[in-house]
Design a protein around this motif. Structure first.
Motif, PDB file in Angstrom:
ATOM      1  N   ALA A   1       0.829  -1.211   0.000  1.00 35.04           N
ATOM      2  CA  ALA A   1       0.000   0.000   0.000  1.00 35.04           C
ATOM      3  C   ALA A   1       0.859   1.255   0.000  1.00 35.04           C
ATOM      4  CB  ALA A   1      -0.933   0.007   1.200  1.00 35.04           C
ATOM      5  N   ILE A   2       2.092   1.155   0.448  1.00 36.66           N
ATOM      6  CA  ILE A   2       2.971   2.321   0.496  1.00 36.66           C
ATOM      7  C   ILE A   2       3.212   2.850  -0.912  1.00 36.66           C
ATOM      8  CG2 ILE A   2       5.314   3.104   1.029  1.00 36.66           C
ATOM      9  CD1 ILE A   2       5.268   1.154   3.423  1.00 36.66           C
ATOM     10  N   PHE A   3       3.693   2.009  -1.789  1.00 37.32           N
ATOM     11  CA  PHE A   3       3.997   2.471  -3.142  1.00 37.32           C
ATOM     12  C   PHE A   3       2.716   2.727  -3.928  1.00 37.32           C
ATOM     13  CE2 PHE A   3       5.718   2.052  -7.526  1.00 37.32           C
ATOM     14  CZ  PHE A   3       6.598   3.124  -7.452  1.00 37.32           C
ATOM     15  N   GLY A   4       1.688   1.957  -3.678  1.00 35.99           N
ATOM     16  CA  GLY A   4       0.410   2.186  -4.348  1.00 35.99           C
ATOM     17  C   GLY A   4      -0.171   3.556  -4.038  1.00 35.99           C
ATOM     18  N   THR A   5      -0.016   3.994  -2.799  1.00 36.81           N
ATOM     19  CA  THR A   5      -0.467   5.326  -2.400  1.00 36.81           C
ATOM     20  C   THR A   5       0.323   6.396  -3.136  1.00 36.81           C
ATOM     21  OG1 THR A   5      -1.116   4.477  -0.238  1.00 36.81           O
ATOM     22  CG2 THR A   5      -0.786   6.854  -0.404  1.00 36.81           C
ATOM     23  N   ALA A   6       1.619   6.189  -3.269  1.00 37.58           N
ATOM     24  CA  ALA A   6       2.458   7.147  -4.007  1.00 37.58           C
ATOM     25  C   ALA A   6       2.067   7.190  -5.483  1.00 37.58           C
ATOM     26  CB  ALA A   6       3.931   6.779  -3.851  1.00 37.58           C
ATOM     27  N   ILE A   7       1.710   6.046  -6.049  1.00 35.59           N
ATOM     28  CA  ILE A   7       1.292   6.014  -7.457  1.00 35.59           C
ATOM     29  C   ILE A   7       0.029   6.847  -7.651  1.00 35.59           C
ATOM     30  CG2 ILE A   7       0.343   4.524  -9.260  1.00 35.59           C
ATOM     31  CD1 ILE A   7       2.341   2.359  -8.306  1.00 35.59           C
ATOM     32  N   VAL A   8      -0.931   6.698  -6.750  1.00 39.60           N
ATOM     33  CA  VAL A   8      -2.176   7.472  -6.852  1.00 39.60           C
ATOM     34  C   VAL A   8      -1.878   8.964  -6.756  1.00 39.60           C
ATOM     35  CG1 VAL A   8      -4.395   7.970  -5.737  1.00 39.60           C
ATOM     36  CG2 VAL A   8      -3.646   5.606  -6.004  1.00 39.60           C
ATOM     37  N   ALA A   9      -1.085   9.369  -5.764  1.00 39.41           N
ATOM     38  CA  ALA A   9      -0.753  10.794  -5.606  1.00 39.41           C
ATOM     39  C   ALA A   9       0.007  11.307  -6.830  1.00 39.41           C
ATOM     40  CB  ALA A   9       0.071  11.001  -4.337  1.00 39.41           C
ATOM     41  N   SER A  10       0.895  10.493  -7.375  1.00 35.65           N
ATOM     42  CA  SER A  10       1.659  10.884  -8.551  1.00 35.65           C
ATOM     43  C   SER A  10       0.764  11.053  -9.777  1.00 35.65           C
ATOM     44  CB  SER A  10       2.741   9.827  -8.828  1.00 35.65           C
ATOM     45  OG  SER A  10       3.489  10.173  -9.952  1.00 35.65           O
ATOM     46  N   LEU A  11      -0.186  10.147  -9.952  1.00 26.63           N
ATOM     47  CA  LEU A  11      -1.124  10.250 -11.076  1.00 26.63           C
ATOM     48  C   LEU A  11      -1.986  11.506 -10.958  1.00 26.63           C
ATOM     49  CD1 LEU A  11      -2.224   6.532 -11.520  1.00 26.63           C
ATOM     50  CD2 LEU A  11      -0.788   7.900 -13.054  1.00 26.63           C
ATOM     51  N   ILE A  12      -2.360  11.838  -9.749  1.00 24.90           N
ATOM     52  CA  ILE A  12      -3.130  13.070  -9.542  1.00 24.90           C
ATOM     53  C   ILE A  12      -2.278  14.276  -9.918  1.00 24.90           C
ATOM     54  CG2 ILE A  12      -4.151  14.549  -7.758  1.00 24.90           C
ATOM     55  CD1 ILE A  12      -5.194  11.903  -6.491  1.00 24.90           C
ATOM     56  N   LYS A  13      -1.016  14.262  -9.529  1.00 26.22           N
ATOM     57  CA  LYS A  13      -0.119  15.363  -9.892  1.00 26.22           C
ATOM     58  C   LYS A  13       0.061  15.449 -11.402  1.00 26.22           C
ATOM     59  CE  LYS A  13       2.463  18.813  -9.122  1.00 26.22           C
ATOM     60  NZ  LYS A  13       1.805  20.082  -8.815  1.00 26.22           N
ATOM     61  N   LEU A  14       0.064  14.312 -12.082  1.00 33.90           N
ATOM     62  CA  LEU A  14       0.233  14.310 -13.541  1.00 33.90           C
ATOM     63  C   LEU A  14      -0.970  14.889 -14.283  1.00 33.90           C
ATOM     64  CD1 LEU A  14       2.099  10.970 -14.250  1.00 33.90           C
ATOM     65  CD2 LEU A  14       2.964  13.294 -14.519  1.00 33.90           C
TER      66      LEU A  14
END
Length: 144
Positions: free
Chosen positions: A64-77
């Protein structure tokens, strides 16, 4: 808990905490950038760690750690949908992914077990995950 319910819970947990992180990145990041506050990165970095560890603690999975970062990163993109924002979107998104990778590696090496259990948190996470992603996306597009 059945396997499908565990996967759904994991996905919704990552969506919730990643979207919350994305909202804070969109709003506070914009404010910090506007007022030229130099310590903003440290605050956003700390909040990102909080979100990732909260997701891992709630789901009881270090993935869930990296998955959470992926979601936040996609939002930033989502900033890529705005004109002339390539570096303003790609660089922060990459930094979010690198932060997620670092914390995920540390999470796999060390056990991050929370001693505090929030009984209401999983219920709200499931109910608010999708609306929070939508709010995060709208804020990111609006504030850029």
């Amino acid at each position: 808990m059945p396997i499908m319910e565990k996967k759904t819970n994991l996905i919704l947990t990552m969506l919730f905490w990643g979207a919350l992180w994305g909202i804070v990145e969109a709003t506070l990041g914009w404010v910090f950038h506007t007022v030229h506050f130099k310590g903003g990165s440290l605050i956003l970095y700390s909040f990102g760690i909080f979100c990732m560890l909260s997701a891992a603690s709630q789901s009881e999975r270090t993935s869930a750690i990296f998955g959470t970062a992926i979601v936040a990163s996609l939002i930033k993109l989502l900033d890529l949908l705005m004109p002339n924002t390539f570096q303003g979107a790609v660089h922060p998104a990459l930094y979010i992914l690198m932060e997620g990778a670092l914390i995920a590696i540390l999470g796999s090496l060390f056990s991050f077990k929370s001693k505090v259990r929030l009984n209401w948190s999983p219920l709200y996470t499931r109910r608010l995950a999708i609306p929070l992603v939508v709010v995060a996306a709208v804020l990111q597009l609006w504030l850029g």
